[in-house]
Design an enzyme around this catalytic site. Structure first.
Site, PDB file in Angstrom:
ATOM      1  N   ASP A  16       0.862  -1.174   0.000  1.00 22.80           N
ATOM      2  CA  ASP A  16       0.000   0.000   0.000  1.00 22.80           C
ATOM      3  C   ASP A  16       0.904   1.232   0.000  1.00 22.80           C
ATOM      4  OD1 ASP A  16      -2.331   1.587   0.309  1.00 22.80           O
ATOM      5  OD2 ASP A  16      -1.985   1.696   2.456  1.00 22.80           O
ATOM      6  N   ASP A  36      -1.544  -1.001   5.992  1.00 23.30           N
ATOM      7  CA  ASP A  36      -1.841  -0.527   7.351  1.00 23.30           C
ATOM      8  C   ASP A  36      -3.307  -0.239   7.601  1.00 23.30           C
ATOM      9  OD1 ASP A  36      -1.941   1.776   5.693  1.00 23.30           O
ATOM     10  OD2 ASP A  36      -1.678   3.042   7.452  1.00 23.30           O
ATOM     11  N   ASP A  81      -5.010   5.788  -4.154  1.00 22.73           N
ATOM     12  CA  ASP A  81      -4.726   7.185  -4.483  1.00 22.73           C
ATOM     13  C   ASP A  81      -4.776   7.432  -5.988  1.00 22.73           C
ATOM     14  OD1 ASP A  81      -4.521   8.597  -2.183  1.00 22.73           O
ATOM     15  OD2 ASP A  81      -2.394   8.258  -1.895  1.00 22.73           O
ATOM     16  N   ASN A  91      -8.581  -1.339   4.182  1.00 20.65           N
ATOM     17  CA  ASN A  91      -8.650  -1.587   2.743  1.00 20.65           C
ATOM     18  C   ASN A  91      -7.507  -2.482   2.249  1.00 20.65           C
ATOM     19  OD1 ASN A  91      -6.734   0.349   3.252  1.00 20.65           O
ATOM     20  ND2 ASN A  91      -7.161   1.572   1.438  1.00 20.65           N
TER      21      ASN A  91
END
Length: 1248
Positions: A453, A890, A733, A893
């Protein structure tokens, strides 16, 4: 050299800004899309008659929630069948359950799971055989005791793990929340909350379920939430209740009378969408995601709020995104299972051969020898049958049960070493590394792909204002107040500004001096713009200003202005107040032109106290430069500064202004109001009006913000790349933000050619078309044609793809559309679109092509992807590359991705702990990953492989002596050793040295492991333990067993002792072979030990000492007197071992067994040394180099890339939304009075 971009201009594709959720779209949603597609495809000329169309009936909502009515949800229509006629409510309770066992199910379930391991069933079958008197050749306790120990140790370990899950579940389920029961709010546990309950939540509390917001303490029921548990992001999002509930549901009495019926979508995992309606007092009100508070979020900046529980427990979106908990096993585990099958097959073949030998021997010799008559009337065939089972028992030690005990102990020890590693301890948050599983350690040494991530994993999600350029001059480097540049300087002291944020660090004293002197008008205007042009909201918390921004970038810019003396104090619907160098000034806000992804900028139109009207604008340099006035100054110097900032991977943003006359503004304002009232395509109309005013701008300067990476991220990625580990970034993002971080953390470099979704789709379509045109004969089963590379040449490539393109490429959306189309037509249809899949085989080949293309790239970044897409990407690589994968994240998702990968790592110490709860390993910083893999993972793999190779060898050497002995014992399944030696061989005589090798051995130390990442490659290639190594261990064992049997046999054949007796009896022979075996095995492990400690030395010598100590005890006359039938080798050891020539026999046997191995190891390390051998040979030199590097270590110099491209922070990370709240006054206007209410609910306008 500027970076190269491969693009396909003009291609039509999915929107890169949107996050797709096609994996969860309902058939109704896709049906609508299919109708539109079919209509567009079948479009006829206007003259053609059209058949009449039926009006589509909206689908019936499947989820109904009645407020304050628990009995409603227990009605029969809401029951679902669980088992046979047993039914339960379809509405989940709010308790969560992640544990596997309870007090009743632990023993049966755990034993069931353990006996799924084939070796345990094998040992249980052996135990049953040993109970049968006619077959048994060994006492039953030789198998029962080790089996009970193995099952017990594993059960205790599973129990400890499950108790930890119980504790975590209990902690969550017992959290407190206020629930409206019997007309009053009462404190209740989360686990007791039910669908339809009205709950009250307070500031800084977690949200217990998926809840519809009814009202809050803020104006218009505005509620701010932090979503760190969901996505790792700490910037706030806002939610808003319906106007009708805000006005009518403030008091406890009103909430108790609330009886609305909510009809909405079924529970699903879509974090970006919610649709439903509320039926109340005969009126229907639409519901959307902005009205929902999701479980796992935290209430911020809102004193209290009320809500209605819509989804509870397992139905909540955070739990739905968790994915299935998969049972993870290492590659070595799978290999061991296959090897057990191989050994079992070998055991049956050898036993069958020896049984046949016994049959013939008994017919030819045994039945005719009077001294062998046992009084049993059994045929030779039946005796052979019994001999077969007897040898199955005798030779079972080829797979000893102690192997599995030792493996569990080693894995437990490795997990403790990870937990105790101080170099993976994060002192700032008191967070140690944690191995949350004990079964996957050696897999850490075989990782080929890492899926990471971005937010909160690679980055800290903290933006810092680092540099700027004002009127052509750059600021931000270490500079004195006089303007002299230095290498290093103390940060600015902000004590002169009482409103300054003390955490803000800046090293350019010259800029601060300019601001304080008030001589530089451009610098003053620069920071005034930053303090005015934004959508930040402010809260006064006990005299301290707390900013809440829609993005971290905005917060960083407003904080910078605050430190430089321009403090944003408050705002209303039509004004904004700031403190300019100690003087409070209020500006009238005439217009707020919000950001969106197309505009990539925002503007504010202000009326100054002196009557002037000015527009301030900030945005991406690419859009600002197109709108600058020809008369603007410093354009070129600012562009140069932007290039420098971009080369330092800072996120840039241009600032400009424009003075507007009163008449010009009034004319524009009329056009703006008309656009606001447009019913068709209002957004586009507003954008056109914004374009009219945002031109002929005057440039002031530019800002440079650092998206702060976690410490050591670039170095970690570079080191892992040298270990041939490929890193893919999977993030929700935006594309440009993810690309910017890719450069910052050295994942992307200027030498790489970047390929985007449209280009990838084009290449895959070309490959697909070529495949369709090939003759069918080329696809014969079993014939694998080598695929051509997608990127020929030696250049480096990178792939950046969005979630929309990922769905397009992998046919994730088309498969559902096609299913619906076929259902309608009732037949198979060949797609007219060449991009549609013709069948499942073609879809699979498309996926294979994508994976092959991505794996050819040095770096892959998938952005705007959903949690399920993250898991799908991991699954594709696992499926088609058969690679060992690791996922690290973390947030909630990332949970699905973490569970899907072979190894899941959670970043702990942040607000969100969902990822940690689902992970196999957890630590606080991404940089610890290199130590976890290159040190602990590599050591664990090497140790486990060495342990298994040696364990198989020592048991083949031990067991096959029975095989050679059978040729001289009439194949009678008699053992070559004493029974107690067989029982204790793997438990006491040879277990400790090999166990310590599995726990402590290391070829090189941790610092050299990190210095030479290439040492990691053998684990990826699986070269240290495979079938080749297994058969080498087998033949090594055969060779040693031959030596151990036949040299003592030859020595005993024609001998005479010193006392005139010939010690050629069976018992003396058993003692000599056993002693030779113990010496050989323990000295062999000494030759294989790379890392000697006192404990290792003690284990080898101690094992030999234990053997002799126990042997002399069990061969003594005293113990024979007590247990005459159990201990039958009375005086055998003392009698045999007092003969010198038997000691010479033992020495000769051990010497001949070890000599070939010593020679082979010497030749191998001299002529064909591995990377590890070379490092070991020069270990001292490299350690001295490391010491020297440590002494010379100094501050790393700035890493500068020569790249001309620029990436704007504002345009790529900001999200729209707050501007609408401000300009409409929804967050600050008065609350209207409710008709008929007994209390006056009007509130004063609040400055936020």
């Amino acid at each position: 050299m500027s970076r190269r971009r491969v693009d396909s201009h003009g291609s039509v594709g999915p929107n890169d800004e949107e996050m797709p959720y096609s994996d969860d779209e309902t058939d109704d949603e896709l049906d609508d899309e299919l109708d539109e597609t079919s209509e567009s495809e079948a479009e006829e000329p206007q003259e053609a008659p059209r058949p009449p169309q039926e009006t589509a009936r909206p689908p019936e909502a499947g989820w109904k929630v009645k407020a304050n009515d628990r009995a409603y949800h227990q009605l029969p229509e809401f029951k679902k069948k669980v088992f046979l006629c047993i039914k339960k409510s379809r509405y989940s309770g709010n308790a969560i359950k992640t544990y596997k066992y309870n007090a009743l199910t632990f023993l049966p379930l755990n034993l069931y799971e353990q006996f799924k391991r084939v070796a345990n069933i094998y040992f249980l079958a052996l135990l049953i055989l040993q109970i049968i008197p006619d077959i048994s050749t060994l006492p039953w306790y030789t198998t029962l005791i080790p089996l009970v120990i193995v099952l017990g140790i594993t059960a205790i370990k599973d129990l400890v793990d499950d108790l930890a899950r119980h504790r975590m579940d209990k902690e969550v389920n017992n959290r407190k929340c206020e629930v409206l029961l019997d007309g009053r709010f009462k404190e209740s546990k989360w686990m007791d909350i039910q669908v339809g309950d009205v709950v009250r939540m307070k500031k800084n509390e977690f949200i217990p379920a998926d809840i519809m917001l009814l009202s809050s303490s803020n104006p218009n029921s505005l509620c701010y939430v932090e979503t760190a548990e969901l996505d790792g992001e700490t910037n706030l999002k806002f939610k808003m209740g319906l106007r009708v509930t805000d006005e009518k549901l403030q008091e406890e009495r009103e909430l108790a009378q609330f009886n609305a019926l909510i009809e909405c979508e079924e529970p699903n995992n879509r974090l970006d969408k919610f649709t439903g309606t509320m039926l109340w007092d005969g009126e229907r009100y639409p519901l959307e995601l902005d009205n929902m508070l999701l479980r796992g979020c935290k209430i911020r900046n809102t004193n209290y709020c009320h809500g209605l529980v819509i989804f509870a427990g397992a139905d909540t979106k955070i739990m739905r995104n968790g994915g299935k908990t998969r049972f993870k096993r290492t590659k070595i585990d799978e290999l061991m299972n296959y090897m057990v099958y191989t050994i079992f097959a070998l055991l049956i073949l050898v036993s069958a051969g020896l049984a046949i030998g016994h049959t013939f021997w008994y017919e030819e010799i045994g039945s005719k020898a009077w001294y062998l008559f046992d009084g049993k009337d059994q045929t030779a065939s039946y005796r052979g049958f019994l001999s077969f089972w007897g040898y199955i028992i005798v030779l079972n030690t080829m797979v000893p049960i102690s192997l599995y005990v030792s493996v569990e102990v080693i894995r437990l020890g490795q997990s403790k070493f990870i937990n105790w590693d101080l170099q993976m301890y994060y002192s700032e948050k008191d967070t140690p590394a944690k191995a949350r599983t004990t079964t996957l350690n050696e897999q850490l040494g075989q990782i080929q792909y890492i899926f990471s991530d971005k937010t909160g994993t690679l980055t800290q999600n903290i933006m810092q204002f680092k540099k700027c350029t004002i009127a052509g001059r750059s600021y931000g480097g270490p500079t004195t107040a006089e303007g002299v540049s230095l290498d290093k300087i103390k940060p600015v002291d902000w004590s002169w500004n009482k409103h300054a944020d003390k955490k803000f660090q800046f090293v350019d004293h010259f800029l601060v001096a300019n601001i304080k002197s008030r001589k530089d008008k451009d610098a003053l205007e620069f920071f005034k713009l930053l303090s005015l042009c934004h959508t930040v909201m402010v809260e006064n918390n006990n005299g301290e200003l707390v900013y809440q921004a829609a993005s971290p970038d905005e917060g960083a810019l407003v904080t910078a202005a605050r430190n430089f003396g321009f403090v944003f104090l408050s705002r209303t619907q039509d004004s904004i107040t700031i403190l300019e160098m100690g003087q409070e000034t209020t500006y009238e806000m005439l217009g707020l032109l919000d950001f969106n992804s197309d505009r990539k900028r925002m503007s504010i139109i202000l009326k100054f106290p002196d009557g002037r009207i000015r527009l301030y604008c900030k945005g991406a340099d690419t859009v600002i430069y197109e709108r600058l006035s020809p008369n603007t100054r410093h354009k070129d110097t600012t562009q140069t500064a932007l290039d420098v900032f971009a080369n330092e991977t800072l996120r840039t943003l241009c600032l400009c202004y424009k003075d507007i006359s009163q008449s010009e503004f009034e004319a524009w304002s009329r056009r703006h109001k008309e656009a606001q009232l447009t019913m068709v395509d209002r957004e586009a109309a507003l954008d056109r009006v914004y374009e009219e005013i945002e031109k002929d701008l005057m440039l002031i300067g530019a800002t440079a913000i650092e998206d702060k990476l976690q410490d050591g991220v670039p170095e970690t990625i570079a080191k892992l790349a040298k270990a041939d580990i490929k890193i893919w970034v999977l993030t929700g993002d935006k594309k440009e933000t993810a690309e910017n971080i890719g450069y910052s953390c050295s994942l992307l470099t200027d030498e790489m050619q970047i390929h985007y979704g449209e280009d990838v789709n084009g290449k895959l379509m070309t490959r697909q078309t070529n495949r369709r045109n090939e003759p069918p004969s080329s696809f014969r089963p079993g014939k694998k044609k080598p695929s051509e590379p997608f990127f020929p040449g030696s250049g480096k490539n990178a792939l950046i793809i969005t979630g929309g393109w990922l769905n397009e490429i992998l046919y994730e959306k088309k498969k559902k559309r096609r299913r619906l189309r076929l259902r309608r037509l009732g037949k198979r249809q060949t797609p007219s679109n060449p991009q549609d899949p013709m069948n499942d085989w073609e879809k699979e080949m498309r996926q294979v092509d994508f994976v092959n293309m991505a794996c050819e790239c040095e770096a892959v970044i998938c952005c705007r992807v959903t949690p399920k897409q993250k898991a799908n990407v991991v699954s594709l690589v696992k499926k088609y590359k058969k690679a060992v994968t690791l996922s690290i994240g973390d947030g909630a998702n990332d949970v699905n991705m973490i569970k899907t990968a072979d190894i899941g790592v959670g970043i702990s110490g942040q607000e969100g702990m969902q990822a940690v709860m689902s992970s196999d390993y957890a630590f606080a910083q991404f940089c610890y990953l290199q130590r976890l893999l290159l040190v602990h993972g590599r050591w664990s793999y090497i140790r486990m492989c060495k342990f298994l190779r040696f364990f198989f060898f020592k048991n083949f050497a031990f067991t096959l002596v029975h095989f050679w002995y059978s040729f001289f014992s009439g194949y009678s399944s008699q053992t070559a050793y004493e029974d107690w030696f067989i029982t204790l061989y793997n438990l006491a005589y040879s277990s400790l040295p090999v166990l310590l090798v599995g726990l402590l051995d290391q070829d090189v130390n941790d610092r050299l492991s990190l210095k030479f990442p290439k040492l990691y490659l053998p684990g990826q290639q699986g070269t240290l333990f495979n079938y080749k190594n297994f058969f080498i261990s087998l033949f090594h064992g055969i060779f040693v067993s031959l030596i151990i049997f036949f040299i003592p046999y030859g020595a005993f054949l024609q001998t005479m002792g010193q006392d005139g007796e010939a010690p050629s009896d069976y018992q003396s022979f058993a003692v000599v072979t056993a002693s030779s075996l113990i010496f050989t095995v323990n000295l062999q492990i000494s030759l294989d030990t790379s890392y000697w400690t006192f404990v290792s030395c003690f284990a080898v010598l101690g094992s030999i000492a234990i053997y002799f100590g126990i042997m002399f005890d069990i061969h003594s006359a005293g113990i024979h007197v007590i247990f005459p039938s159990v201990f039958t080798f009375t005086g055998a050891a003392s009698n045999a071992l007092r003969q010198p020539y038997l000691w010479l026999t033992i020495i000769l046997t051990v010497g001949i067994s070890l000599l070939p191995i010593v020679c082979i190891q010497f030749l191998h390390k001299t002529i064909w040394p591995s990377v590890g051998d070379k490092v070991q040979r020069n270990r001292r030199k490299y350690e001295l180099q490391l010491e020297e590097e440590k002494r010379k270590e100094k501050e790393p110099s700035a890493f500068v890339r020569n790249r001309a491209s620029r990436r704007s922070a504002y345009a790529f990370s900001h999200t729209p939304g707050y501007a609408n709240l401000i300009s409409t006054g929804q967050s600050i206007r008065r609350r209207p009075a409710t008709q008929g209410g007994t209390h006056d609910r009007r509130r004063r306008a609040e400055n936020i």
